[in-house]
Motif scaffolding. Structure first.
Motif, mmCIF file in Angstrom:
data_model
loop_
_atom_site.group_PDB
_atom_site.id
_atom_site.type_symbol
_atom_site.label_atom_id
_atom_site.label_comp_id
_atom_site.label_asym_id
_atom_site.label_seq_id
_atom_site.Cartn_x
_atom_site.Cartn_y
_atom_site.Cartn_z
ATOM 1 N N GLY A 278 -1.100 47.080 56.506
ATOM 2 C CA GLY A 278 -2.233 46.577 55.748
ATOM 3 C C GLY A 278 -1.877 45.729 54.550
ATOM 4 N N GLU A 279 -0.593 45.454 54.323
ATOM 5 C CA GLU A 279 -0.184 44.606 53.198
ATOM 6 C C GLU A 279 -0.489 43.135 53.504
ATOM 7 O OE1 GLU A 279 0.950 45.420 50.232
ATOM 8 O OE2 GLU A 279 0.851 47.570 50.646
ATOM 9 N N GLY A 280 -0.810 42.383 52.446
ATOM 10 C CA GLY A 280 -1.178 40.988 52.621
ATOM 11 C C GLY A 280 0.015 40.047 52.635
ATOM 12 N N TRP A 281 -0.127 38.951 53.367
ATOM 13 C CA TRP A 281 0.864 37.879 53.381
ATOM 14 C C TRP A 281 0.189 36.612 52.855
ATOM 15 C CZ3 TRP A 281 2.742 37.859 59.216
ATOM 16 C CH2 TRP A 281 3.116 39.161 59.596
ATOM 17 N N ASN A 282 0.807 35.936 51.903
ATOM 18 C CA ASN A 282 0.313 34.616 51.532
ATOM 19 C C ASN A 282 0.884 33.588 52.518
ATOM 20 O OD1 ASN A 282 2.960 33.953 50.709
ATOM 21 N ND2 ASN A 282 2.569 34.668 48.620
ATOM 22 N N ASP A 283 0.568 32.313 52.323
ATOM 23 C CA ASP A 283 0.992 31.296 53.290
ATOM 24 C C ASP A 283 2.502 31.175 53.382
ATOM 25 O OD1 ASP A 283 -0.808 29.951 54.987
ATOM 26 O OD2 ASP A 283 -1.777 29.011 53.280
ATOM 27 N N THR A 284 3.175 31.234 52.237
ATOM 28 C CA THR A 284 4.634 31.132 52.252
ATOM 29 C C THR A 284 5.248 32.283 53.038
ATOM 30 O OG1 THR A 284 4.639 30.000 50.107
ATOM 31 C CG2 THR A 284 6.703 31.025 50.817
ATOM 32 N N GLU A 285 4.753 33.487 52.817
ATOM 33 C CA GLU A 285 5.261 34.658 53.532
ATOM 34 C C GLU A 285 4.918 34.589 55.018
ATOM 35 O OE1 GLU A 285 4.906 37.774 49.758
ATOM 36 O OE2 GLU A 285 3.190 37.400 51.079
ATOM 37 N N ARG A 286 3.720 34.096 55.327
ATOM 38 C CA ARG A 286 3.340 33.963 56.739
ATOM 39 C C ARG A 286 4.309 33.040 57.467
ATOM 40 N NH1 ARG A 286 0.179 30.021 59.546
ATOM 41 N NH2 ARG A 286 -0.135 28.955 57.542
ATOM 42 N N LYS A 287 4.630 31.891 56.879
ATOM 43 C CA LYS A 287 5.526 30.928 57.538
ATOM 44 C C LYS A 287 6.945 31.486 57.662
ATOM 45 C CE LYS A 287 2.697 27.066 55.968
ATOM 46 N NZ LYS A 287 2.578 25.872 55.091
ATOM 47 N N LYS A 288 7.410 32.204 56.646
ATOM 48 C CA LYS A 288 8.743 32.811 56.727
ATOM 49 C C LYS A 288 8.794 33.865 57.824
ATOM 50 C CE LYS A 288 10.310 32.131 51.942
ATOM 51 N NZ LYS A 288 10.696 32.818 50.678
ATOM 52 N N ASN A 289 7.754 34.672 57.914
ATOM 53 C CA ASN A 289 7.715 35.704 58.950
ATOM 54 C C ASN A 289 7.660 35.089 60.347
ATOM 55 O OD1 ASN A 289 7.745 37.638 56.955
ATOM 56 N ND2 ASN A 289 5.550 38.087 57.051
ATOM 57 N N ILE A 290 6.915 33.989 60.486
ATOM 58 C CA ILE A 290 6.827 33.314 61.784
ATOM 59 C C ILE A 290 8.206 32.841 62.231
ATOM 60 C CG2 ILE A 290 5.972 31.215 62.925
ATOM 61 C CD1 ILE A 290 3.347 31.617 61.366
ATOM 62 N N ASN A 291 8.996 32.365 61.319
ATOM 63 C CA ASN A 291 10.336 31.874 61.667
ATOM 64 C C ASN A 291 11.290 32.998 62.069
ATOM 65 O OD1 ASN A 291 10.049 29.072 61.463
ATOM 66 N ND2 ASN A 291 10.176 29.153 59.226
ATOM 67 N N ARG A 292 10.842 34.250 61.953
ATOM 68 C CA ARG A 292 11.644 35.393 62.407
ATOM 69 C C ARG A 292 11.104 35.979 63.710
ATOM 70 N NH1 ARG A 292 10.362 39.159 58.023
ATOM 71 N NH2 ARG A 292 11.725 40.625 59.119
ATOM 72 N N GLY A 293 10.064 35.353 64.253
ATOM 73 C CA GLY A 293 9.417 35.901 65.431
ATOM 74 C C GLY A 293 9.999 35.404 66.735
ATOM 75 N N GLU A 294 9.397 35.841 67.850
ATOM 76 C CA GLU A 294 9.866 35.433 69.176
ATOM 77 C C GLU A 294 8.731 35.554 70.198
ATOM 78 O OE1 GLU A 294 13.009 38.071 70.297
ATOM 79 O OE2 GLU A 294 11.666 39.765 70.677
ATOM 80 N N TRP A 295 8.868 34.757 71.281
ATOM 81 C CA TRP A 295 7.929 34.822 72.387
ATOM 82 C C TRP A 295 8.257 36.010 73.292
ATOM 83 C CZ3 TRP A 295 3.679 32.011 72.276
ATOM 84 C CH2 TRP A 295 3.676 30.781 71.610
ATOM 85 N N ARG A 296 7.209 36.735 73.706
ATOM 86 C CA ARG A 296 7.396 37.846 74.636
ATOM 87 C C ARG A 296 6.291 37.817 75.686
ATOM 88 N NH1 ARG A 296 8.039 42.824 70.371
ATOM 89 N NH2 ARG A 296 9.849 42.032 69.219
ATOM 90 N N ALA A 297 6.669 38.072 76.927
ATOM 91 C CA ALA A 297 5.695 38.164 78.004
ATOM 92 C C ALA A 297 4.876 39.447 77.837
ATOM 93 C CB ALA A 297 6.384 38.156 79.359
ATOM 94 N N THR A 298 3.564 39.329 78.029
ATOM 95 C CA THR A 298 2.700 40.507 77.939
ATOM 96 C C THR A 298 2.166 40.907 79.311
ATOM 97 O OG1 THR A 298 0.718 39.154 77.532
ATOM 98 C CG2 THR A 298 1.995 39.865 75.607
#
Length: 648
Positions: A278-298
């Motif tokens: 439930g913690e908030g992400w601002n735009d800078t944090e959102r973009k940094k977190n996205i750069n740590r993500g990955e595509w996964r088949a669902t």
């Protein structure tokens, strides 16, 4: 075996070995050789730079075994730029025949002459590779460009002859949600194009589009036949990996913003909130977190590799901008909401159509009357349906976000030929309707259907607008069953026989809006109330309604049919023979009137006034009192409201 055959086999083996050699992945190669420019329509100029989701998606195309890819993307995720980049990468690294198919020939020509041309001209390597680009030869035209070892052809999905032809290795289909169900009567344009590629043993295909309406969209079957990959993003607070959705399954919003003391949204405070901690992400944090993500088949299985790319994954937009876009859907109606769902969330729009539950609607009636209207109501409109032996009408109150209150439903048991029926209508809409706080609300606008006995109905509308007591305007309307017609627009309809002009109501979209609103539940969550600023379309009903009201309100159901010429599936509304639906029609006209209150209709009114100027002058000379209404049409003239519908 002849020596010529041996040589051909040897050449074939050499080509296969060269293709299997390690090549630079598409994302890295494009960042070196693809230059964005204003000439190509790009708002951002310079060498292209990819985000993590874009980079991984592009590189997947260049990996062995990636044959068929479907991208379901929102706005501002660079879908077309990625598609054109893959075409350029393939032209250099896997030179062969390519086919790029767009919605129409104009779009195809734009991709060729604007987008492709700018990328080639900005890159020395591509300029050299497309050496014959500027020469007008049989191999090099507006819609066909040759390069060393192959060519790229741009085609329209409307032309089956362009979709047939020699085998191709690389196929790119652009914005297929807007395509028809058949191309020139020869079958699905998607399948026709795929047929050209399936004969190539190393075929690669990319289908790239914003989603559309569920069950009507050419993109949906491909996505359903894919592994449906989502981009999972870790939270920098708790580490939970999640898909960036607009809201949770329980309806609470993940993107939230504050409001000031008078309920104005503070868009700059918008943050994304983790679905776990439930913690908030601002735009800078959102973009940094996205750069740590990955595509996964669902989903397992499927013939396609699917990627869903919502705008929340884009680094070209902000949470503040998305909050503003969402807030605008509250006043933009159903079309604005569908646009947000399709273009921002990258989700299919599900039309309302199933009949709402009558029992549930009966169970939620409330205790209020025309003299104890809730204080949230800010404007009243009326919709009237004319039948052979009666006139039925509903007065509806409207609040923020098109939250609505049925104020009263009346049946006037007199035929429309009887002037007394219309005098009773005038009495009903001119009476006082009072809120709990004592504020008296007039009926600001009344829409009357002119489908039955249009000459008599329009004559009576003219008379009512002239006589006392003074009321809000009473306007004649005619419904349009064209499914995509907007609920209200500046389109006017000329009635056959009497030449009168009336407004056009898109009844199909209006019924969809009504059914969608009937399914909305009261919002009990305080955060959701804060975000939505009201119940955003919720319908209230009083206890004093006729017994058959809810059955009439839910009398119709939406069905689908296929156009035999285009193959496109469309929806229509069906009402069984003998079933009464007057309450639904009245609500539709009251809703259209509410929409009209927010539109500047000055231009439309002027067109109608000019058309009927002579008739208006003649009739106004006969009137005992000056009229502020264009009595030949029931629309505003240049008095009183300055030719505009009032805003609420």
């Amino acid at each position: 075996m002849t020596s010529g055959t041996k040589i051909n086999q040897l050449i074939g083996l050499m080509v296969e070995l060269l293709e299997e050699q390690e090549v630079i992945p598409p994302a890295e190669w494009l960042e070196e050789h693809m230059i964005l420019s204003s000439a190509g329509g790009s708002a951002i100029t310079g060498p292209v730079r990819w985000s993590k989701p874009q980079r991984d998606l592009l590189n997947f195309y260049g990996a062995p075994g990636a044959q068929k890819i479907v991208v379901v993307g929102g706005a501002q995720v660079s879908k077309t730029t990625m598609l054109m980049g893959l075409s350029l990468w393939a032209a250099v690294h896997e030179p062969s025949r390519q086919l790029i198919v767009s919605t129409d020939e104009a779009s195809a020509a734009d991709l060729s002459n604007t987008r492709l041309a700018s990328f080639i001209q900005e890159s020395p390597l591509l300029t050299e590779h497309f050496a014959a680009f500027k020469s007008r030869t049989a191999q090099n035209t507006i819609l066909s460009k040759s390069f060393r070892g192959g060519s790229v052809t741009f085609a329209s999905q409307n032309s089956p002859s362009q979709l047939r032809g020699k085998s191709i290795k690389h196929l790119f289909l652009e914005e297929v949600s807007g395509w028809g169900g058949t191309s020139g009567g020869e079958g699905s344009p998607v399948q026709l194009a795929l047929n050209r590629a399936t004969t190539h043993k190393k075929m690669r295909a990319v289908v790239n589009s914003t989603p559309g309406t569920r069950d009507l969209c050419q993109l949906e079957p491909l996505w359903n036949d894919s592994d449906q990959r989502e981009f999972f993003v870790p939270c920098h607070h708790c580490g939970h990996e999640q898909v960036l959705d607009w809201r949770n399954k329980d309806g609470t919003f993940r993107v939230r913003w504050e409001r000031d003391e008078v309920d104005r949204p503070l868009f700059h405070t918008a943050q994304y909130y983790c679905s776990s901690c439930g913690e908030g992400w601002n735009d800078t944090e959102r973009k940094k977190n996205i750069n740590r993500g990955e595509w996964r088949a669902t989903r397992s299985g499927g013939q396609w590799i699917g990627f869903r790319f919502p705008t929340l994954l884009s680094d070209l937009t902000s949470l503040e901008r998305l909050a503003m876009d969402w807030e605008s859907t509250k006043t933009g109606g159903l079309n604005a909401l569908q646009s947000f769902v399709n273009n921002k969330l990258a989700e299919w729009w599900s039309d309302a159509g199933a009949r709402p539950d009558v029992i549930k609607l009966n169970d939620r009636v409330e205790s209020y009357s025309p003299q104890t209207i809730p204080n949230e109501v800010v404007a009243l409109t009326c919709g009237a349906d004319v039948q052979k032996d009666r006139i039925e009408l509903e007065i509806v109150g409207w609040g923020a976000g098109l939250e609505s209150w049925c104020i009263d439903y009346r049946v006037i048991p007199l035929p429309p030929e009887d002037p007394e029926a219309w005098d009773q209508l005038k009495t009903i809409i001119s009476q006082q309707y009072t809120r709990v706080d004592g504020v008296v609300l007039p009926v600001k606008l009344t829409f009357v259907d002119t489908s039955y006995e249009s000459t008599n109905v329009t004559n009576q509308i003219e008379r009512l607008n002239r006589i006392a007591p003074k009321t809000g305007p009473i306007l004649g309307v005619r419904g349009s069953n064209t499914y995509d017609s907007p609920i209200i627009s500046q389109r006017i309809t000329e009635l056959k026989g009497n030449g009168r002009k009336v407004l056009t109501v898109g009844v199909s979209k209006a019924k969809e809006q009504v059914y969608t609103s009937l399914e909305i539940e009261p919002l009990l969550d305080e955060i959701t109330k804060q975000i939505q600023s009201g119940k955003n379309g919720y319908c209230h009903f009083p206890e004093h309604l006729p017994d058959n009201y809810f059955r009439m309100l839910t009398a119709e159901e939406k069905k689908s049919k296929t156009d035999p010429k285009t193959g496109r599936k469309t929806h229509y509304w069906y009402c069984a023979s003998g079933v009464r639906n007057e309450a639904l029609d009245c609500r539709v006209y009251a809703l259209a009137a509410a929409y009209s209150l927010t539109l500047n209709m000055n231009e439309t009114l002027k067109r109608i006034e000019d058309t009927n100027k002579g008739t208006q002058q003649a009739r106004q000379q006969q009137a005992n009192t000056p009229s502020r209404i264009n009595t030949s049409t029931g629309l505003f003239a240049n008095g009183g409201n300055n030719g505009r519908f009032s805003r609420f």
